[in-house]
Design an enzyme around this catalytic site. Structure first.
Site, mmCIF file in Angstrom:
data_model
loop_
_atom_site.group_PDB
_atom_site.id
_atom_site.type_symbol
_atom_site.label_atom_id
_atom_site.label_comp_id
_atom_site.label_asym_id
_atom_site.label_seq_id
_atom_site.Cartn_x
_atom_site.Cartn_y
_atom_site.Cartn_z
ATOM 1 N N GLU A 146 9.683 2.658 10.925
ATOM 2 C CA GLU A 146 10.734 3.640 10.629
ATOM 3 C C GLU A 146 10.050 5.006 10.661
ATOM 4 O OE1 GLU A 146 14.017 4.472 10.749
ATOM 5 O OE2 GLU A 146 13.912 2.371 10.170
ATOM 6 N N LYS A 195 0.856 -1.180 0.000
ATOM 7 C CA LYS A 195 0.000 0.000 0.000
ATOM 8 C C LYS A 195 0.900 1.241 0.000
ATOM 9 C CE LYS A 195 -2.382 3.360 2.317
ATOM 10 N NZ LYS A 195 -1.897 4.543 1.609
ATOM 11 N N GLU A 208 9.559 17.360 14.684
ATOM 12 C CA GLU A 208 9.878 17.127 13.273
ATOM 13 C C GLU A 208 8.989 18.014 12.390
ATOM 14 O OE1 GLU A 208 11.168 13.381 10.620
ATOM 15 O OE2 GLU A 208 9.113 13.297 11.334
ATOM 16 N N CYS A 211 13.598 11.459 6.324
ATOM 17 C CA CYS A 211 13.715 11.083 7.739
ATOM 18 C C CYS A 211 15.106 11.431 8.230
ATOM 19 C CB CYS A 211 13.515 9.597 7.927
ATOM 20 S SG CYS A 211 12.037 9.006 7.185
HETATM 21 C C1 UN1 Z 1 14.169 8.370 4.430
HETATM 22 O O1 UN1 Z 1 14.209 9.585 4.421
HETATM 23 O O2 UN1 Z 1 13.186 7.782 4.939
HETATM 24 O O3 UN1 Z 1 20.108 8.161 3.871
HETATM 25 C C2 UN1 Z 1 15.172 7.491 3.798
HETATM 26 C C3 UN1 Z 1 19.292 8.717 3.149
HETATM 27 C C4 UN1 Z 1 18.574 7.917 2.102
HETATM 28 C C5 UN1 Z 1 17.354 7.265 2.664
HETATM 29 C C6 UN1 Z 1 16.432 8.183 3.399
HETATM 30 N N1 UN1 Z 1 19.475 6.930 1.580
HETATM 31 O O4 UN1 Z 1 19.019 9.894 3.261
#
Ligand code: UN1
Length: 512
Positions: free
Chosen positions: A268, A193, A402, A302
């Site tokens: 995550e 999804k 965040e 992230c």
């Molecule tokens: C994400 O933002 O969820 O290290 C992943 C990094 C990328 C992956 C980010 N290779 O910024």
């Protein structure tokens, strides 16, 4: 290639179509409509007049069909030798490489990241496909001596069954691949999804998976809303493992639902990643790293850097360089090679950034940015200027929460010890970095920073797919993606003892 859309259109380069094509779910190897009879749109965030397509508004009934198909397919797939499964992953990786430019262009059009970064996103998908294809010939367990004579002891991995894969829009190719590749190579089947903001990227990905030869039912795609499709996947008693990347609030909700069934869950979630700049650092290099990490993908990673913790002695110097460089960043459509910073994903993301910038004005000093960008063509997209606040304190809201946008807080501190404390003064723990030329301090940082990833003399982004990816504290729930750690999410361990002595041997008793 299988036709998913009722109107053929080049996904990557087409101008705003007059009638947007309609795309379908993929269940049991067939492209099909939702039982809802409803669709939703996906639009280009750099120019919202550009409608990419209409996608199925999925239902719990659609999910039930997809889960059934996945369960049926799992019976054969789990018995397919892992090296053979790996060969299909390999073909899929090669197809992604062949279609890299088309996928990257479609990604930029659908979620806005600049084309060079979109190519990098696809490359991450290719990398994990090839890495996991190789796992088809490894999937190591342990073969160890038994404490008893004439007895064999070993452990093997076995698939869980059906994996529910719920993915975000910010890495619309890489993250689904990080999840689906280990799930599939270990013998699970998947119900996928994707985020409602990037159903087109997901559709293109699944088209290539079908072409690569994943058997019908092995990979199922159901588009739609999280509250409908996502919850139905999480609640299904026939889905044994969920992998989710997204917001902390949604992740906590999923954890509660999954917890009721003791379901395996890999989360995550958020980050509030810091770069420390010490007085001895190469400041120009630090500025390069900060800008790339803070404003790459418009701050919507992230792993994005949202805090710079700088030793007081160089704070003014660093800030002056940061301000000068941040002002030169060009906003625009990511399809244009000259663009440095693309749009935010949607209107509510811009509004969230605006709310935090209002908070920031009361906490720190606005150095640059702080407004939407609406000049010329930008008026048609969700653009916000790269924003820097100075003199922020570690516990200020803009340094704690965040924002997921192009907003950077600069926090001055007296020394390394205060910097390390500030790095860790957050509920998150994904990535961190330190710029210094002192090897001893660099090693202290590697020891002290409470994050799943630490960089030395580099920004906070750019994780590679063969090392574990994930965070401490509220960034996740202890699982890791990528690397061989990812295999743990999708497998059960089975320890096997074979006694070939021909008599009863009692462990812990007969070996004394
Ligand atoms: C994400 O933002 O969820 O290290 C992943 C990094 C990328 C992956 C980010 N290779 O910024």
């Amino acid at each position: 290639m299988t036709t998913t859309a009722s109107t053929a259109a080049d996904p990557g380069t087409a101008p705003a179509p007059t009638t947007a094509p309609t795309f379908r779910h993929f269940i049991a190897g067939e492209w099909c409509d939702s039982t809802s009879g409803q669709t939703f749109e996906s639009r280009n965030p750099a120019d919202t007049r550009d409608v990419i397509g209409r996608f199925q508004q999925g239902t719990a009934a659609d999910v039930a069909m997809a889960v059934k198909a996945a369960e049926t397919a799992a019976r054969l797939w789990r018995r397919t030798p892992a090296p053979k499964r790996g060969e299909i992953l390999y073909r899929f990786g090669a197809l992604m490489a062949e279609h890299k430019e088309r996928l990257a262009r479609a990604m930029t059009r659908e979620m806005g990241k600049v084309i060079a970064e979109a190519r990098g996103d696809v490359q991450e998908g290719i990398d994990i496909a090839f890495l996991m294809a190789g796992e088809g010939r490894r999937l190591f367990g342990d073969t160890v001596p038994s404490e008893l004579p004439d007895k064999w002891a070993m452990s093997i991995r076995q698939p869980l069954g059906v994996a529910g894969i719920i993915t975000p829009w910010n890495f619309p190719i890489a993250i689904p691949c990080w999840k689906m590749m280990p799930a599939l190579v270990t013998g699970n089947t998947v119900v996928f999804k994707p985020a409602s903001d990037t159903p087109h990227c997901a559709t293109l990905l699944v088209e290539l998976m079908a072409e690569a030869g994943f058997p019908p039912g092995t990979v199922n795609l159901v588009t739609g809303r999280g509250e409908e499709v996502g919850d139905a996947i999480v609640d299904s008693p026939d889905v044994q493992v969920i992998s989710f990347t997204g917001s902390s609030a949604t992740g906590k909700g999923i954890a509660q639902r999954a917890g009721r069934r003791l379901k395996r869950l890999s989360l995550e979630l958020g980050g509030k990643n810091a770069i420390v700049v010490l007085a001895d650092a190469d400041l120009d290099l630090a500025v390069d790293g900060i800008l790339w990490s803070a404003f790459g993908t418009t701050g919507q990673r992230c792993t994005a850097c949202s805090r710079v913790i700088v030793e007081q002695a160089v704070a003014d110097d660093l800030l002056a360089r940061l301000e000068a460089r941040a002002r030169t960043l060009r906003l625009g459509d990511g399809q244009d090679d000259a663009t440095d910073v693309g749009p935010l994903i949607n209107e509510s993301a811009v509004e969230k950034v605006e709310r935090y910038v209002d908070v920031g004005r009361t906490e720190g000093e606005l150095v640059t940015g702080g407004t939407r960008a609406t000049d010329g063509e930008l008026a048609h997209g969700h653009f916000y200027r790269p924003t820097v606040f100075a003199n922020v304190k570690p516990m200020d809201r803009i340094a704690q929460e965040e924002i997921f946008g192009p907003v950077l807080s600069v926090i001055p501190v007296p020394d390394y010890a205060a910097a390390a404390t500030a790095v860790n003064q957050t509920r998150y723990g994904l990535s961190s970095s330190i710029f210094t030329r002192d090897v001893n301090v660099a090693f202290r940082a590697m020891r002290d920073f409470e994050t799943g990833i630490v960089y030395v003399n580099a920004g906070t982004t750019g994780a590679e797919t063969h090392l574990p990816f994930g965070g401490w504290k509220e960034t996740g729930n202890g699982h890791r993606e990528a690397g061989h750690a990812a295999l743990d999410t999708y497998t059960e361990w089975k320890s096997i003892y074979v006694d070939f002595s021909g008599r009863l041997q009692r462990a812990q008793i007969d070996n004394q």
